[in-house]
Scaffold this active site. Structure first.
Site, PDB file in Angstrom:
ATOM      1  N   CYS A  62       3.499   5.286   3.694  1.00 30.00           N
ATOM      2  CA  CYS A  62       3.880   5.289   4.424  1.00 30.00           C
ATOM      3  C   CYS A  62       3.971   4.385   5.619  1.00 30.00           C
ATOM      4  O   CYS A  62       2.803   4.032   6.033  1.00 30.00           O
ATOM      5  CB  CYS A  62       2.814   6.821   4.995  1.00 30.00           C
ATOM      6  SG  CYS A  62       3.078   7.689   3.763  1.00 30.00           S
ATOM      7  N   GLY A 102      -3.884   6.746  -2.752  1.00 24.12           N
ATOM      8  CA  GLY A 102      -5.294   6.391  -2.379  1.00 24.12           C
ATOM      9  C   GLY A 102      -5.293   6.404  -0.360  1.00 24.12           C
ATOM     10  O   GLY A 102      -3.463   6.328  -0.761  1.00 24.12           O
ATOM     11  N   GLY A 103      -5.446   6.798   0.212  1.00 23.85           N
ATOM     12  CA  GLY A 103      -4.499   6.850   2.040  1.00 23.85           C
ATOM     13  C   GLY A 103      -3.785   7.816   1.633  1.00 23.85           C
ATOM     14  O   GLY A 103      -3.642   8.679   1.422  1.00 23.85           O
ATOM     15  N   ASP A 104      -2.839   6.338   1.988  1.00 25.59           N
ATOM     16  CA  ASP A 104      -1.108   6.954   2.718  1.00 25.59           C
ATOM     17  C   ASP A 104      -0.584   6.215   1.302  1.00 25.59           C
ATOM     18  O   ASP A 104       0.921   6.571   1.763  1.00 25.59           O
ATOM     19  CB  ASP A 104      -0.728   6.788   3.459  1.00 25.59           C
ATOM     20  CG  ASP A 104      -0.465   5.653   4.056  1.00 25.59           C
ATOM     21  OD1 ASP A 104      -1.600   4.964   3.750  1.00 25.59           O
ATOM     22  OD2 ASP A 104       0.108   4.739   5.486  1.00 25.59           O
ATOM     23  N   GLU A 105      -1.152   5.716   0.812  1.00 20.71           N
ATOM     24  CA  GLU A 105       0.072   5.172  -0.983  1.00 20.71           C
ATOM     25  C   GLU A 105       0.304   6.471  -1.839  1.00 20.71           C
ATOM     26  O   GLU A 105      -0.813   7.042  -2.345  1.00 20.71           O
ATOM     27  CB  GLU A 105      -0.800   4.296  -1.300  1.00 20.71           C
ATOM     28  CG  GLU A 105      -0.822   3.135  -0.171  1.00 20.71           C
ATOM     29  CD  GLU A 105      -1.252   1.853  -1.267  1.00 20.71           C
ATOM     30  OE1 GLU A 105      -1.232   1.008  -0.277  1.00 20.71           O
ATOM     31  OE2 GLU A 105      -2.228   2.020  -2.015  1.00 20.71           O
TER      32      GLU A 105
END
Length: 190
Positions: A62, A102-105
């Site tokens: 993102c 993970g995170g925005d991946e």
């Protein structure tokens, strides 16, 4: 006369299902996690070796997500990711897969790819779904996607290798100004 013992294993089966779910799904979004994605990709690579069909691994990140966390905090960021995962999942066919890495991946697995145009159409749907304005706690945010793509068998047939190559293409997409789709090419050193 028959005698027997009846044992209710419902609780044990429910516990096994819960453990399986937790091991294979992202706790925030409920979609598959990295582990499940890699296992599915391995199975699909083996299947595609027999059929000579192509598949694509997309690595999504993102753009502008950090702004949501910075402005509104991580709880708002988590709410955004939950809704984004649903939007992205709705862009895919039933046989395709999306996983939160993970995170925005996110990673996406597209099977039965006939041409690059198939991948482009899906990437456009994903980008369109993410780039619609997001109203979060009274503020409007615009989040786009940078996407890297690696294809099997063209770019390889090993799980980690394909994911790495898609990640490398994603890195180039972000370095080229974000909100782009970038294909892996051999000159992108790994």
């Amino acid at each position: 006369m028959y005698r027997g013992v009846l044992i209710d294993i419902t609780e044990r089966k429910e516990a096994e299902q819960k453990v399986f779910y937790l091991a294979n799904n992202d706790p925030l979004t409920g979609i598959p996690n990295r582990r499940h994605f890699k296992q599915t990709l391995a199975r699909e690579i083996d299947r595609h070796k027999e059929t000579n069909e192509k598949l694509a691994v997309l690595y999504l990140d993102c753009d502008n997500f950090k702004q949501i966390n910075d402005d509104l905090g991580h709880d708002a960021g988590d709410d955004f990711l939950l809704h984004l995962a649903r939007r992205l999942r709705n862009c895919l066919r039933e046989e395709d897969m999306i996983a939160r890495i993970g995170g925005d991946e996110f990673n996406v697995l597209l099977t039965g790819v006939k041409s690059e145009e198939d991948v482009i159409k899906v990437a456009e749907r994903l980008d369109h779904a993410s780039s619609k304005p997001w109203e979060i706690r009274g503020k409007i945010y615009h989040v786009t996607l940078s996407i890297g793509v690696a294809m099997a068998p063209d770019d390889g047939e090993e799980v980690d290798d394909l994911i790495r190559k898609a990640d490398r293409a994603l890195y180039k997409a972000k370095a080229s100004g974000k909100n782009r789709l970038m294909w892996y090419v051999p000159k992108m050193s790994i």
